[in-house]
Write a protein that holds these residues in place. Structure first.
Motif, PDB file in Angstrom:
ATOM      1  N   PRO A 169       0.807  -1.227   0.000  1.00 33.43           N
ATOM      2  CA  PRO A 169       0.000   0.000   0.000  1.00 33.43           C
ATOM      3  C   PRO A 169       0.835   1.270   0.000  1.00 33.43           C
ATOM      4  O   PRO A 169       0.458   2.260  -0.643  1.00 33.43           O
ATOM      5  CB  PRO A 169      -0.847  -0.121   1.274  1.00 33.43           C
ATOM      6  N   VAL A 170       1.971   1.267   0.701  1.00 31.07           N
ATOM      7  CA  VAL A 170       2.823   2.458   0.698  1.00 31.07           C
ATOM      8  C   VAL A 170       3.415   2.683  -0.686  1.00 31.07           C
ATOM      9  O   VAL A 170       3.426   3.811  -1.205  1.00 31.07           O
ATOM     10  CB  VAL A 170       3.932   2.337   1.758  1.00 31.07           C
ATOM     11  N   PRO A 241      10.321   4.438   9.594  1.00 27.17           N
ATOM     12  CA  PRO A 241       9.219   5.367   9.853  1.00 27.17           C
ATOM     13  C   PRO A 241       9.257   5.910  11.274  1.00 27.17           C
ATOM     14  O   PRO A 241       9.833   5.307  12.183  1.00 27.17           O
ATOM     15  CB  PRO A 241       7.968   4.509   9.627  1.00 27.17           C
ATOM     16  N   GLU A 242       8.601   7.022  11.435  1.00 25.63           N
ATOM     17  CA  GLU A 242       8.479   7.633  12.763  1.00 25.63           C
ATOM     18  C   GLU A 242       7.328   7.025  13.547  1.00 25.63           C
ATOM     19  O   GLU A 242       7.360   6.931  14.781  1.00 25.63           O
ATOM     20  CB  GLU A 242       8.246   9.139  12.591  1.00 25.63           C
ATOM     21  N   MET A 243       6.294   6.579  12.834  1.00 26.14           N
ATOM     22  CA  MET A 243       5.106   6.037  13.489  1.00 26.14           C
ATOM     23  C   MET A 243       4.521   4.922  12.629  1.00 26.14           C
ATOM     24  O   MET A 243       4.420   5.063  11.409  1.00 26.14           O
ATOM     25  CB  MET A 243       4.066   7.142  13.704  1.00 26.14           C
ATOM     26  N   GLY A 263      -1.903   4.764   9.116  1.00 26.33           N
ATOM     27  CA  GLY A 263      -1.118   4.142  10.177  1.00 26.33           C
ATOM     28  C   GLY A 263       0.380   4.214  10.033  1.00 26.33           C
ATOM     29  O   GLY A 263       1.087   3.542  10.798  1.00 26.33           O
ATOM     30  N   VAL A 264       0.893   4.960   9.080  1.00 24.51           N
ATOM     31  CA  VAL A 264       2.345   5.111   8.971  1.00 24.51           C
ATOM     32  C   VAL A 264       2.673   6.562   8.673  1.00 24.51           C
ATOM     33  O   VAL A 264       2.001   7.213   7.867  1.00 24.51           O
ATOM     34  CB  VAL A 264       2.933   4.171   7.887  1.00 24.51           C
ATOM     35  N   LEU A 273      -0.913   7.047   3.688  1.00 21.85           N
ATOM     36  CA  LEU A 273      -2.191   6.325   3.649  1.00 21.85           C
ATOM     37  C   LEU A 273      -3.309   7.084   4.331  1.00 21.85           C
ATOM     38  O   LEU A 273      -4.191   6.517   4.960  1.00 21.85           O
ATOM     39  CB  LEU A 273      -2.023   4.948   4.312  1.00 21.85           C
ATOM     40  N   MET A 274      -3.304   8.396   4.185  1.00 21.81           N
ATOM     41  CA  MET A 274      -4.328   9.218   4.834  1.00 21.81           C
ATOM     42  C   MET A 274      -5.663   9.163   4.096  1.00 21.81           C
ATOM     43  O   MET A 274      -6.707   9.368   4.693  1.00 21.81           O
ATOM     44  CB  MET A 274      -3.861  10.668   4.931  1.00 21.81           C
ATOM     45  N   ALA A 275      -5.642   8.892   2.794  1.00 24.44           N
ATOM     46  CA  ALA A 275      -6.889   8.933   2.017  1.00 24.44           C
ATOM     47  C   ALA A 275      -7.800   7.780   2.410  1.00 24.44           C
ATOM     48  O   ALA A 275      -7.340   6.708   2.778  1.00 24.44           O
ATOM     49  CB  ALA A 275      -6.563   8.860   0.536  1.00 24.44           C
TER      50      ALA A 275
END
Length: 275
Positions: A169-170, A241-243, A263-264, A273-275
């Motif tokens: 997904p990323v 990643p930071e989160m 979630g990242v 993956l904000m959308a």
């Protein structure tokens, strides 16, 4: 080849679950990259391809890496080197790297005590059908060989979590603006590394000194950094990643996970993956 250890399949499985969890944690780690270890291991891998130490360009997200990785081959371009007629000229470094990685996996598979499902799909019966995928204890009751259960429960499970659940997904978000050059995934390459590491630690495989050294470099990368794009002169490496926030994948029994929506987040604030 080595003999199977005296431990029962259930005992082996209990130890395998601990090893799988260890590698899943590496695959999802948000600790800052170990840059010294990363650069040492990448230099050693370059040396196996008769290449000198590259210059390392560190970035905070895959999005930042794209501008530096321009001109590197895409996966489709790499596949062209496996087909006839091959392109003219010298293969790109990424093509040599794919070959070196494949040769390592073949050598590791040759050291496995049983027929390795990684390279030889496990079959049963006169009709040569695949072994069923069942919860581990039910699989043992059904007569599924321990080597098959370990492959399903380590290699396949981690691949689903770290590839399908994370990097696919990323990368799909990253590809929204055009083809993405071929890269390797550092911590999210842990699935195959964990599988061969587990077999060795469980006493189900024996590797020669050179294979152990080479596997050790890939294992250290999976414990040390994020994605990386190898070029002849410059290797672009991404910080971890930071989160990372994950959720269980419904209907699975190997503790498989996937990224939650949004979630990242990477260290430059990229939130793919904000959308």
């Amino acid at each position: 080849m080595v003999d199977f250890p005296s431990k029962s399949p259930h005992g082996l499985w209990r130890e395998a679950v601990k090893i799988r969890q260890e590698w899943l944690e590496h695959g999802l780690s948000t600790q800052p990259a170990d840059r010294r270890t990363t650069e040492h291991c990448l230099t050693a891998i370059y040396a196996r391809m008769s290449r000198p130490r590259p210059r390392f360009a560190w970035v905070d997200s895959p999005e930042q890496a794209i501008s530096l990785a321009g001109g590197l081959p895409t996966l489709d371009q790499l596949y062209a080197w496996t087909r006839d007629p091959r392109p003219r000229g010298t293969p790109p470094l990424a093509s040599d790297l794919a070959m070196v990685s494949s040769q390592l996996r073949g050598a590791l598979s040759a050291g496995v005590a049983h027929l390795d499902p990684e390279l030889s799909p496990a079959r049963k019966g006169k009709h040569n059908e695949s072994w069923p995928q069942l919860p581990p204890l039910k699989a043992f009751e059904a007569g599924v060989p321990v080597g098959v259960v370990l492959h399903q429960g380590i290699r396949t499970a981690l691949h689903r979590s770290l590839a399908h659940g994370f990097r696919v997904p990323v990368r799909s978000t990253l590809a929204g603006s055009g083809p993405v050059p071929a890269c390797w995934y550092g911590q999210q390459d842990a699935a195959w590394v964990a599988y061969y590491d587990a077999l060795h630690r469980l006493g189900l495989a024996h590797y020669g000194p050179d294979e152990l050294d080479h596997l050790g470099h890939w294992a250290a990368l999976a414990r040390s950094c994020g994605w990386w794009w190898p070029g002849e002169d410059v290797c672009v490496v991404v910080e971890r990643p930071e989160m990372v926030h994950t959720e269980p994948v419904p209907g699975t029994w190997h503790e498989e996970v996937r990224l939650q929506r949004g979630g990242v987040r990477y260290r430059d604030g990229w939130h793919p993956l904000m959308a």
